[in-house]
Scaffold this motif. Structure first.
Motif, mmCIF file in Angstrom:
data_model
loop_
_atom_site.group_PDB
_atom_site.id
_atom_site.type_symbol
_atom_site.label_atom_id
_atom_site.label_comp_id
_atom_site.label_asym_id
_atom_site.label_seq_id
_atom_site.Cartn_x
_atom_site.Cartn_y
_atom_site.Cartn_z
ATOM 1 N N TYR A 333 46.281 -73.064 32.637
ATOM 2 C CA TYR A 333 46.898 -74.041 31.735
ATOM 3 C C TYR A 333 47.158 -75.351 32.481
ATOM 4 O O TYR A 333 46.843 -76.438 31.990
ATOM 5 C CB TYR A 333 48.206 -73.475 31.180
ATOM 6 C CG TYR A 333 49.013 -74.478 30.375
ATOM 7 C CD1 TYR A 333 48.700 -74.748 29.047
ATOM 8 C CD2 TYR A 333 50.071 -75.166 30.967
ATOM 9 C CE1 TYR A 333 49.426 -75.682 28.319
ATOM 10 C CE2 TYR A 333 50.805 -76.098 30.248
ATOM 11 C CZ TYR A 333 50.480 -76.352 28.929
ATOM 12 O OH TYR A 333 51.195 -77.272 28.213
ATOM 13 N N VAL A 334 47.732 -75.251 33.676
ATOM 14 C CA VAL A 334 48.016 -76.445 34.476
ATOM 15 C C VAL A 334 46.722 -77.182 34.813
ATOM 16 O O VAL A 334 46.653 -78.415 34.756
ATOM 17 C CB VAL A 334 48.783 -76.071 35.755
ATOM 18 C CG1 VAL A 334 48.895 -77.269 36.686
ATOM 19 C CG2 VAL A 334 50.168 -75.541 35.412
ATOM 20 N N HIS A 335 45.686 -76.417 35.164
ATOM 21 C CA HIS A 335 44.388 -77.040 35.476
ATOM 22 C C HIS A 335 43.851 -77.799 34.264
ATOM 23 O O HIS A 335 43.354 -78.928 34.389
ATOM 24 C CB HIS A 335 43.385 -75.972 35.907
ATOM 25 C CG HIS A 335 41.988 -76.491 36.036
ATOM 26 N ND1 HIS A 335 41.551 -77.212 37.121
ATOM 27 C CD2 HIS A 335 40.927 -76.404 35.192
ATOM 28 C CE1 HIS A 335 40.282 -77.548 36.946
ATOM 29 N NE2 HIS A 335 39.879 -77.067 35.792
ATOM 30 N N ARG A 336 43.957 -77.193 33.080
ATOM 31 C CA ARG A 336 43.435 -77.831 31.870
ATOM 32 C C ARG A 336 44.166 -79.139 31.564
ATOM 33 O O ARG A 336 43.545 -80.181 31.372
ATOM 34 C CB ARG A 336 43.562 -76.881 30.675
ATOM 35 C CG ARG A 336 42.604 -75.722 30.660
ATOM 36 C CD ARG A 336 42.835 -74.912 29.382
ATOM 37 N NE ARG A 336 41.917 -73.794 29.243
ATOM 38 C CZ ARG A 336 41.832 -73.047 28.142
ATOM 39 N NH1 ARG A 336 42.617 -73.293 27.117
ATOM 40 N NH2 ARG A 336 40.974 -72.037 28.078
ATOM 41 N N ILE A 337 45.495 -79.075 31.487
ATOM 42 C CA ILE A 337 46.223 -80.263 31.054
ATOM 43 C C ILE A 337 46.201 -81.346 32.130
ATOM 44 O O ILE A 337 46.467 -82.510 31.840
ATOM 45 C CB ILE A 337 47.676 -79.941 30.643
ATOM 46 C CG1 ILE A 337 48.537 -79.559 31.848
ATOM 47 C CG2 ILE A 337 47.694 -78.848 29.593
ATOM 48 C CD1 ILE A 337 50.008 -79.448 31.505
ATOM 49 N N GLY A 338 45.848 -80.969 33.340
ATOM 50 C CA GLY A 338 45.715 -81.957 34.402
ATOM 51 C C GLY A 338 44.515 -82.870 34.236
ATOM 52 O O GLY A 338 44.352 -83.833 34.988
ATOM 53 N N ARG A 339 43.663 -82.593 33.230
ATOM 54 C CA ARG A 339 42.525 -83.476 32.965
ATOM 55 C C ARG A 339 42.974 -84.766 32.283
ATOM 56 O O ARG A 339 42.179 -85.691 32.121
ATOM 57 C CB ARG A 339 41.488 -82.797 32.056
ATOM 58 C CG ARG A 339 40.872 -81.502 32.565
ATOM 59 C CD ARG A 339 40.282 -81.647 33.931
ATOM 60 N NE ARG A 339 41.224 -81.207 34.955
ATOM 61 C CZ ARG A 339 41.116 -81.473 36.243
ATOM 62 N NH1 ARG A 339 40.124 -82.218 36.680
ATOM 63 N NH2 ARG A 339 41.993 -81.027 37.103
ATOM 64 N N THR A 340 44.242 -84.837 31.825
ATOM 65 C CA THR A 340 44.770 -86.057 31.226
ATOM 66 C C THR A 340 45.973 -86.511 32.030
ATOM 67 O O THR A 340 46.399 -85.849 32.977
ATOM 68 C CB THR A 340 45.158 -85.843 29.751
ATOM 69 O OG1 THR A 340 45.530 -87.094 29.181
ATOM 70 C CG2 THR A 340 46.300 -84.861 29.617
ATOM 71 N N GLY A 341 46.556 -87.674 31.658
ATOM 72 C CA GLY A 341 47.695 -88.194 32.399
ATOM 73 C C GLY A 341 47.332 -88.642 33.801
ATOM 74 O O GLY A 341 48.110 -88.519 34.728
ATOM 75 N N ARG A 342 46.122 -89.204 33.960
ATOM 76 C CA ARG A 342 45.649 -89.595 35.288
ATOM 77 C C ARG A 342 45.726 -91.110 35.484
ATOM 78 O O ARG A 342 45.856 -91.867 34.535
ATOM 79 C CB ARG A 342 44.198 -89.136 35.485
ATOM 80 C CG ARG A 342 44.097 -87.625 35.612
ATOM 81 C CD ARG A 342 42.659 -87.146 35.687
ATOM 82 N NE ARG A 342 42.652 -85.746 36.081
ATOM 83 C CZ ARG A 342 42.180 -85.289 37.228
ATOM 84 N NH1 ARG A 342 41.677 -86.109 38.107
ATOM 85 N NH2 ARG A 342 42.219 -84.001 37.509
ATOM 86 N N ALA A 343 45.596 -91.503 36.740
ATOM 87 C CA ALA A 343 45.548 -92.923 37.111
ATOM 88 C C ALA A 343 46.747 -93.689 36.555
ATOM 89 O O ALA A 343 46.618 -94.807 36.063
ATOM 90 C CB ALA A 343 44.231 -93.541 36.617
ATOM 91 N N GLY A 344 47.928 -93.087 36.620
ATOM 92 C CA GLY A 344 49.131 -93.764 36.172
ATOM 93 C C GLY A 344 49.321 -93.780 34.669
ATOM 94 O O GLY A 344 50.269 -94.384 34.164
ATOM 95 N N ARG A 345 48.437 -93.142 33.919
ATOM 96 C CA ARG A 345 48.543 -93.117 32.461
ATOM 97 C C ARG A 345 49.351 -91.904 32.016
ATOM 98 O O ARG A 345 49.589 -90.977 32.767
ATOM 99 C CB ARG A 345 47.151 -93.056 31.823
ATOM 100 C CG ARG A 345 46.215 -94.172 32.255
ATOM 101 C CD ARG A 345 44.939 -94.095 31.454
ATOM 102 N NE ARG A 345 43.969 -95.103 31.860
ATOM 103 C CZ ARG A 345 42.912 -95.447 31.128
ATOM 104 N NH1 ARG A 345 42.686 -94.857 29.966
ATOM 105 N NH2 ARG A 345 42.080 -96.375 31.550
ATOM 106 N N THR A 346 49.754 -91.937 30.745
ATOM 107 C CA THR A 346 50.376 -90.766 30.141
ATOM 108 C C THR A 346 49.345 -90.067 29.275
ATOM 109 O O THR A 346 48.348 -90.660 28.856
ATOM 110 C CB THR A 346 51.590 -91.162 29.283
ATOM 111 O OG1 THR A 346 51.159 -92.077 28.267
ATOM 112 C CG2 THR A 346 52.675 -91.793 30.149
#
Length: 583
Positions: A333-346
């Motif tokens: 689950y953590v791996h999956r949702i880690g595909r978003t919220g990157r590069a300072g974005r939400t």
């Protein structure tokens, strides 16, 4: 016991794996080995027995799967590797991973055998020849006794989720199976915990094993807003379309459990006019790279993917992750949702939970030490409102573009041909009605449909049901059928083992079972769905702790040396099971 912190800065190339296996994991997106892989793979390649204390989601399937494949002789069609797992769900998951690792090894086949599936299909696959067998202990024993599975050529045995197997009552079955394997075989055991029963198994069946411990990782992604909705399986596609239609994200990533589901969901989205594409284990690496580049450039806005195919995916535009199928474990689950919220974005992560999967959601929340916010699936009205807002945002630019005279004349002619009331107020009302209808048609809203009404009603029912507002376990138990089973306390059988066998062999879920009343020589089990004669016969022959269940409808008559409970009397012991009580 070795600590995996000693294996930092290790690459797959340095572990001693055959070149074709290194190429396979590289194509699958595995950049560097996880700690359990870095520690276990070299030891297993050297022929050592291994005990790994590791949670699911730490990469343990590759930790034992890659060394197993390295030992396989493709020209020998006999079973050479045996992987024992506690559930059919895990059996299918392990098989899928092994198949993806073995893509460059011609002639290697894996057979999955578990309860609840027809014997003849499994027998046919075994007869055709397979070097690797992945199965649950009960069904493996059945095939041994039927003469359809010969383990005389096995050189590599894996006991996966060992503590779960023993907790489900499979200890004697595992002992029985290992007597069929040559004494010089190599064994690896992976377990989340090391209770005394596991230690006894290690002492009995493993030879001077290398012991490896992994510290579980349980971090959440702070930049991601985590939501969930209770969605019956038949409404998942409709719910997904609504979630995507009301999202402001530049791009979305939809996770599904299987390659077949990825193709089905991707095709359904394209049919609904969504610019979507699919990546799974079936997609060649070159094509995968082209699809990911199209996602980065904005040519597509939705990517449907399996867990394995999405490994290593890093696209800043992804602002929404949808777990179309809830993951099995918190780490995934953590791996999956880690595909978003990157590069300072939400980002936003939206998880669909079937009514029977609430316990799995609770386990994930407990592991990540955070609660997901229950959010209703957007309604058709909310979809329309979101689309119309986007449409109206284009009005100023379109006005400035000009060439609207012919359109204006047509609109004025329509208003002039009205009901004759020429007052300013009535004309304004007509204009608003006309604009509303045109906007609704422009965004594809043609009014309420029975299908939408049915879906919304069932979504509301599923949401309320989980909170106990409609019908709960008590009502389900009242409508259940009572079945007699010919094992009890004297057989040293725990209720959890009975639940495991019935669900595995009967094709049921834990929520289909109600109360279990345990007696000395027998027990009474309540099962919600009415069982077919074929299922009853199959469960009657199923075994727990080496004894047949002998399941049959409860008639209240004495059987096998025990007396059934008096109607209305208090049973000696009873246990009400939810999924959490035995999983």
């Amino acid at each position: 016991m070795s600590n995996t912190s000693d294996f930092a800065n290790t690459s797959f190339q340095s572990l001693g794996l055959p070149h074709r296996l290194v190429e396979a994991v590289t194509r699958l997106g595995f950049a560097d080995p996880t700690p359990i892989q870095a520690a276990a793979i070299p030891a297993l390649l050297r022929g050592e027995d291994v005990v790994g204390v590791a949670q699911t989601g730490t990469g343990k399937t590759a930790a034992f799967g890659l060394p197993l494949l390295a030992r396989i002789v493709p020209d020998d069609r006999r079973p050479q590797g045996l992987v024992l797992v506690p559930t059919r769900e895990l059996a299918l998951q392990v098989t899928a991973a092994l198949d993806s690792f073995a893509v460059d090894i011609p002639g290697v086949a894996t057979v999955t055998i578990y309860g609840g599936a027809p014997y003849y299909i499994q027998e046919r696959a075994l007869k055709a020849g397979a070097q690797i067998v992945v199965g649950t202990p009960g069904r493996v024993i059945d095939h041994i006794e039927r003469g359809t599975l010969d383990l005389g050529g096995v050189v590599f045995v894996v006991l996966d989720e060992g503590d779960e197997m023993l907790r489900m009552g499979f200890a004697e079955d595992v002992d029985r199976i290992l007597t069929e394997v040559p004494s010089d075989h190599q064994t690896s055991l992976f377990s989340a915990t090391m209770p005394p029963e596991i230690r006894r198994t290690v002492e009995t069946h493993l030879r001077n094993p290398r012991q490896i411990a992994v510290t579980p990782q349980a971090s959440t992604v702070d930049a991601v807003e985590q939501r969930f909705a209770v969605v019956p399986p038949k409404h998942k596609l409709g719910a997904l379309a609504r979630v995507l239609a009301t999202s402001d994200a530049e791009a979305a990533l939809v996770f599904v459990r299987t390659k077949a589901a990825a193709e089905e969901v991707g095709a359904a989205l394209v049919e609904r006019g969504v610019s979507a594409s699919v990546i799974s284990g079936n997609v060649p690496q070159a094509e995968r790279e082209r699809i990911v580049e199209r996602l980065r450039s904005g040519q597509i806005s939705v990517l449907v993917a399996t867990d394995v195919a999405a490994r290593g995916l890093d696209v800043d535009r992804i602002g929404l992750v949808v777990n179309f199928d809830i993951p099995h474990e918190a780490d995934e689950y953590v791996h999956r949702i880690g595909r978003t919220g990157r590069a300072g974005r939400t980002g936003v992560a939206f998880t669909f939970v079937a009514p029977k999967e609430r316990e799995r959601l609770r386990r994930i929340e407990k592991a990540i030490k955070a609660g997901l916010v229950e959010t209703p699936v957007p309604s058709p009205a909310e979809v329309t409102a979101h689309r119309v807002a986007g449409l109206l945002a284009q009005v100023p630019q379109r006005l400035a573009g000009g060439r609207l005279q012919i359109v204006r004349q047509a609109v004025e002619h329509y208003l002039d041909a009205g009901d004759g009331d020429g007052s300013a107020g009535h004309r304004l009302s007509q204009a608003v009605d006309l604009a509303s209808v045109l906007a609704a048609l422009a965004v594809g809203d043609h009014g309420p449909t029975p299908r939408d009404d049915e879906m919304d009603a069932e979504l509301a029912f599923a949401r309320d049901d989980g909170k106990g507002k409609r019908h709960g376990r008590e009502d389900q138990t009242k409508g259940a059928t009572r079945y007699w089973i010919g094992v009890g306390h004297r057989d040293h059988v725990k209720p959890g083992a009975i639940v495991a066998v019935i669900t595995n062999e009967g094709g049921l879920s834990g929520q289909d079972l109600g109360r279990i009343e345990m007696f000395a020589n027998f027990c009474i089990v309540e099962i919600g769905p009415k069982l077919s004669r074929q299922t009853i016969n199959r469960l009657a022959k199923a075994k727990v702790a080496g004894r047949q269940l002998g399941l049959r409808p409860d008639t209240g008559q004495p059987a096998r040396g025990g007396q059934p409970p008096k109607r209305g009397g208090q049973p000696p012991k009873s246990a009400r099971f939810r999924d959490a009580a035995w999983k």
